[in-house]
Design a protein around this motif. Structure first.
Motif, mmCIF file in Angstrom:
data_model
loop_
_atom_site.group_PDB
_atom_site.id
_atom_site.type_symbol
_atom_site.label_atom_id
_atom_site.label_comp_id
_atom_site.label_asym_id
_atom_site.label_seq_id
_atom_site.Cartn_x
_atom_site.Cartn_y
_atom_site.Cartn_z
ATOM 1 N N ALA A 299 0.805 -1.219 0.000
ATOM 2 C CA ALA A 299 0.000 0.000 0.000
ATOM 3 C C ALA A 299 0.839 1.272 0.000
ATOM 4 O O ALA A 299 0.313 2.356 -0.234
ATOM 5 N N ASP A 300 2.126 1.156 0.281
ATOM 6 C CA ASP A 300 2.992 2.332 0.353
ATOM 7 C C ASP A 300 4.409 1.920 -0.030
ATOM 8 O O ASP A 300 5.122 1.324 0.769
ATOM 9 N N SER A 301 4.814 2.255 -1.230
ATOM 10 C CA SER A 301 6.121 1.817 -1.734
ATOM 11 C C SER A 301 7.290 2.499 -1.033
ATOM 12 O O SER A 301 8.445 2.152 -1.278
ATOM 13 N N LEU A 302 7.002 3.468 -0.149
ATOM 14 C CA LEU A 302 8.061 4.119 0.618
ATOM 15 C C LEU A 302 8.224 3.498 2.006
ATOM 16 O O LEU A 302 9.147 3.843 2.740
ATOM 17 N N GLU A 303 7.311 2.596 2.369
ATOM 18 C CA GLU A 303 7.378 1.953 3.683
ATOM 19 C C GLU A 303 8.160 0.649 3.583
ATOM 20 O O GLU A 303 7.746 -0.288 2.902
ATOM 21 N N THR A 304 9.298 0.599 4.258
ATOM 22 C CA THR A 304 10.128 -0.604 4.244
ATOM 23 C C THR A 304 9.844 -1.459 5.476
ATOM 24 O O THR A 304 9.250 -0.996 6.450
ATOM 25 N N LEU A 305 10.279 -2.689 5.434
ATOM 26 C CA LEU A 305 10.027 -3.635 6.523
ATOM 27 C C LEU A 305 10.686 -3.128 7.812
ATOM 28 O O LEU A 305 11.908 -2.962 7.863
ATOM 29 N N PRO A 306 9.897 -2.853 8.866
ATOM 30 C CA PRO A 306 10.435 -2.204 10.076
ATOM 31 C C PRO A 306 11.046 -3.170 11.088
ATOM 32 O O PRO A 306 10.743 -3.112 12.285
ATOM 33 N N TYR A 307 11.915 -4.049 10.627
ATOM 34 C CA TYR A 307 12.534 -5.035 11.510
ATOM 35 C C TYR A 307 13.984 -5.266 11.086
ATOM 36 O O TYR A 307 14.370 -4.972 9.952
#
Length: 319
Positions: A299-307
């Protein structure tokens, strides 16, 4: 740093005493409250806000709030979720789905064959301390040779900043690893090395002899066996040193079966993400974008996996 060890595999399995290579490495998320407090006090450059909590926690309520905050840190998690990205079509830049590797079909043509394992990503979302982290990444696998197995290990070090990815892709770990009829076992661990006295060891891991991964044969290699004892000794010693912090540890048994909770062996990329729970990541909401080489939210290509996570690749060995 690499080597091999010949355990009595059949006897170990028969007696139910199988241990992982990194079993004795205790990651920080496994520490009890007293040990955790002592370790955090030893870490140079420990997060300023969290340090204030450690210094100011006087009452029981303050301590509970402090440890509650610490437990939420990404580097405190002991759970891992695993994902799988299939081989892409040559030239395609279409986003690729990510699946749980137990939901894929095993590639039975890899049975009793040879594979390569490479490191494609090392992502630091948050590690203990501030600034650039010196991370020692350790790998182990079981190499099937004739009627026995030998444990092989490889270690390398990378410098990575917060919320950044190490400058590595396709780094060779094991080349020509022999797969048995049951599959292959693979382990990984990471240690955040803060102790300045250990920098010379990290420099040695970056020297030319350790830059090409561990090339394996179809027969046992007694010449490299003595180095495993040294390798594992160094890894475990560094993990216990005062300012050094073991952060991640995982074990994967990649097989050819259809058991729903097992993990299948196939060519492609495997993701090992350090998460707070087994349901933290819903893989169907994430994709790999080959045009930018990153895992992002659908849904948001700027949001990366936060782990914190690493990605290793399995491919067929070509002589």
């Amino acid at each position: 740093m690499s080597g091999a060890l010949n355990p009595n595999w059949e006897e170990t399995v028969a007696t139910g005493e199988l241990q992982t290579v990194f079993d004795n490495i205790k990651v920080i998320g496994e520490y009890d409250s007293r040990s955790l407090t002592a370790k955090l006090d030893q870490i140079s450059g420990f997060d300023t806000e969290l340090s204030k909590g450690l210094d100011q926690s006087k009452s029981a309520d303050d301590l509970l709030r402090f440890f509650g905050l610490i437990k939420q840190q990404p580097w405190m998690q002991t759970t891992h979720q695993f994902g799988y990205i299939a081989l892409r079509q040559p030239g395609s830049i279409e986003s690729q789905e990510i699946q749980y590797p137990g939901a894929i079909a095993a590639d039975v043509s890899l049975k009793n064959n040879r594979i390569n394992i490479r490191l494609d990503r090392l992502r630091v979302h948050k590690y203990p301390g501030n600034g650039t982290h010196n991370i020692m990444v350790n790998f182990a696998a079981r190499n099937q040779v004739a009627d026995s197995q030998e444990t092989v290990t490889f270690s390398q070090t990378y410098r990575v900043g917060e919320k950044q990815t190490a400058g590595v892709a396709g780094y060779p770990i094991f080349i020509g690893l022999n797969v048995g009829s049951q599959g292959v076992a693979f382990e990984g661990s990471t240690v955040n090395v803060n102790n300045e006295a250990d920098q010379a060891i990290l420099a040695a891991l970056e020297s030319p002899p350790f830059q090409s991964g561990l090339s394996l044969l179809t027969t046992a290699q007694p010449a490299i066996a003595p180095f495993t004892e040294i390798t594992l000794g160094v890894v475990k010693a560094l993990a216990k040193r005062t300012e050094n912090v073991p952060v991640q540890k995982f074990y994967l048994g990649l097989d050819f079966e259809d058991a729903p909770m097992g993990i299948r062996l196939a060519e492609g990329n495997y993701i090992a993400a350090q998460v707070p729970s087994e349901t933290a990541i819903e893989w169907h909401k994430w994709v790999y974008r080959p045009d930018i080489g990153t895992i992002v939210h659908k849904a948001d290509s700027l949001e990366t996996l936060p782990y914190n996570y690493l990605v290793f690749r399995i491919s067929r060995y070509e002589a």
